[in-house]
Design an enzyme around this catalytic site. Sequence first.
Site, PDB file in Angstrom:
ATOM      1  N   CYS A  35       0.819  -1.195   0.000  1.00  0.00           N
ATOM      2  CA  CYS A  35       0.000   0.000   0.000  1.00  0.00           C
ATOM      3  C   CYS A  35       0.857   1.250   0.000  1.00  0.00           C
ATOM      4  O   CYS A  35       2.035   1.217   0.344  1.00  0.00           O
ATOM      5  CB  CYS A  35      -0.880   0.044   1.247  1.00  0.00           C
ATOM      6  SG  CYS A  35      -1.866  -1.442   1.446  1.00  0.00           S
ATOM      7  N   GLY A  89      -0.074   0.051  -4.937  1.00  0.00           N
ATOM      8  CA  GLY A  89      -1.339  -0.650  -4.774  1.00  0.00           C
ATOM      9  C   GLY A  89      -2.334  -0.208  -5.817  1.00  0.00           C
ATOM     10  O   GLY A  89      -2.547   0.995  -5.983  1.00  0.00           O
ATOM     11  N   GLY A 141       1.599  -2.011   5.443  1.00  0.00           N
ATOM     12  CA  GLY A 141       2.323  -3.019   6.220  1.00  0.00           C
ATOM     13  C   GLY A 141       1.393  -4.149   6.580  1.00  0.00           C
ATOM     14  O   GLY A 141       0.266  -4.217   6.092  1.00  0.00           O
ATOM     15  N   CYS A 199      12.645  -3.026   4.983  1.00  0.00           N
ATOM     16  CA  CYS A 199      12.435  -4.023   3.921  1.00  0.00           C
ATOM     17  C   CYS A 199      13.386  -3.765   2.755  1.00  0.00           C
ATOM     18  O   CYS A 199      13.263  -2.772   2.044  1.00  0.00           O
ATOM     19  CB  CYS A 199      10.995  -3.952   3.428  1.00  0.00           C
ATOM     20  SG  CYS A 199      10.708  -4.926   1.939  1.00  0.00           S
ATOM     21  N   CYS A 254       6.541 -13.139   2.287  1.00  0.00           N
ATOM     22  CA  CYS A 254       6.724 -11.966   3.141  1.00  0.00           C
ATOM     23  C   CYS A 254       5.569 -11.932   4.138  1.00  0.00           C
ATOM     24  O   CYS A 254       4.415 -12.078   3.755  1.00  0.00           O
ATOM     25  CB  CYS A 254       6.720 -10.694   2.311  1.00  0.00           C
ATOM     26  SG  CYS A 254       6.842  -9.208   3.331  1.00  0.00           S
ATOM     27  N   CYS A 301      15.445  -6.104   6.723  1.00  0.00           N
ATOM     28  CA  CYS A 301      14.738  -7.388   6.758  1.00  0.00           C
ATOM     29  C   CYS A 301      14.990  -8.081   5.432  1.00  0.00           C
ATOM     30  O   CYS A 301      14.768  -7.499   4.374  1.00  0.00           O
ATOM     31  CB  CYS A 301      13.234  -7.187   6.958  1.00  0.00           C
ATOM     32  SG  CYS A 301      12.304  -8.752   6.894  1.00  0.00           S
ATOM     33  N   CYS A 310      12.483 -12.998   3.278  1.00  0.00           N
ATOM     34  CA  CYS A 310      12.000 -13.732   2.097  1.00  0.00           C
ATOM     35  C   CYS A 310      13.151 -14.390   1.342  1.00  0.00           C
ATOM     36  O   CYS A 310      12.937 -15.324   0.572  1.00  0.00           O
ATOM     37  CB  CYS A 310      11.186 -12.812   1.181  1.00  0.00           C
ATOM     38  SG  CYS A 310      12.084 -11.354   0.614  1.00  0.00           S
TER      39      CYS A 310
END
Length: 456
Positions: free
Chosen positions: A2, A28, A103, A236, A383, A434, A437
Amino acid sequence: MCGVFGVSGNASAAELVHLGLYSLQHRGQESAGIVAVRDGEAHGLRAMGLVGEKFGPDAIKGLQGSTAIGHTRYSTAGSSTLENAQPALVNFKGGHIALAHNGNLVNAPEVRVQLEAAGSIFSSTMDSEVIVHRLARSGATKPEEQLAEALQGLEGAYSLLVLINDTLLAARDPNGWRPLVMGKLGDATVFASETCALDIVGATLVREVLPGEIIAVDKNGMRTLELGAAPVLHRCVFEHVYFARPDSSVFGGSVDRARRALGRRLAVEHPAPNADLVFAVPDSANAAALGFSEESGLPLEHALIRNHYVGRTFIQPTQAGRDAKVKVKYNPVREILRGKSVVMVDDSIVRGTTTRGIVALVRAAGAREVHMRVSSPPITGPCWYGIDTPDKSQLIAANLTLAQIAEKIGVDSLGYISLDGMLGAVPGGPTGFCHACFSGDYPTRAPSVIAKNRMG
Ligand code: AMP
């Protein structure tokens, strides 16, 4: 995933939000919405589809007031329906609350069960709605304290814009998973997921909203409240790899620079010295292919042309449909490819279906050899924090070896950038990102899946 955008202190707040959402459309495409507040009264618009298609000038003019927030949505938690479009807007004992969330909360289902046990009635299947209910129950007096209370114990990723009556609140989770920046437009304060959305309204970047920070803006000025950042951040890395726009700066670093550096690193790790040229799978891999070209000395060609009028809405459930989709979206330039040994750069391979289709097109256009280079490591897990990746069973790299993937997608050689190579290439790395994934190193427990039928 988003995008969120908000304005406080400009008489045309909703119009600015509308513009800002255009620049966040890539985050999005399923639904969009805007809520504006005037004299303590909130009005909202939400619709399925694209910002440019669904919100005409007349509709926006109906949203008066100097404070507004907006949202573009691609569902990762909760199904794709109008009830799940954001901003959520509710009335409660203290006035109204509107909320826009980027998120994914990993413990939303159990928090929801607790709230329902205490009498809450939910109107959507979104994870974000638990924050609205907790806000409405808060006994705190200041809006920023209400939000701090509502966020207590919530795990996972949130970059939030919230309206409580006339106060605009921005908040980012302590891990800093998703980006969120603050800008200024004259006296007005603007918040956006990415800096490209500040640019479109003419706002200047002030700074990031810090991990674990709540910022409140209203007629009394600006106040901040620190929830505190996590000792190690989990920003991320996929925002730099694929998700954000290259004209944005996220987490304080240029996305274009990040992608070029990834491409250069990829060329060092997996050279293709006998190839004739390099090209990108447009558009997300353009900058990485440029980096590969710079480092390797191979000429960069535009060998694949993307049709810009085909959006992600063109989704086909069957394999035959997916192959057709590739052809509708991409077409090769035969004159560039015929008889050539080529390096094809993409930012990621998820299922492998698009990639296989593109390789087939490139070969049919006459390429002699296809050497695929990928500017992120193999994606081996979903994810849990907001990117729309499928579960393990559908992730090609979770199920096949490198040689098997190369065979399946039909390339002569395949090289992925290493995890360390990627983390070393992105601005602000190598720590504080992070990479679950890619590495399986999830910073939280798995998301709870209580009452899946109701959580969409
Ligand atoms: P595939 O080979 O079918 O896995 O498709 C790979 C393509 O999907 C790459 O060009 C990526 O840029 C793109 N991609 C990566 N992540 C996502 C995502 N979360 N949603 C949609 N497309 C993605």
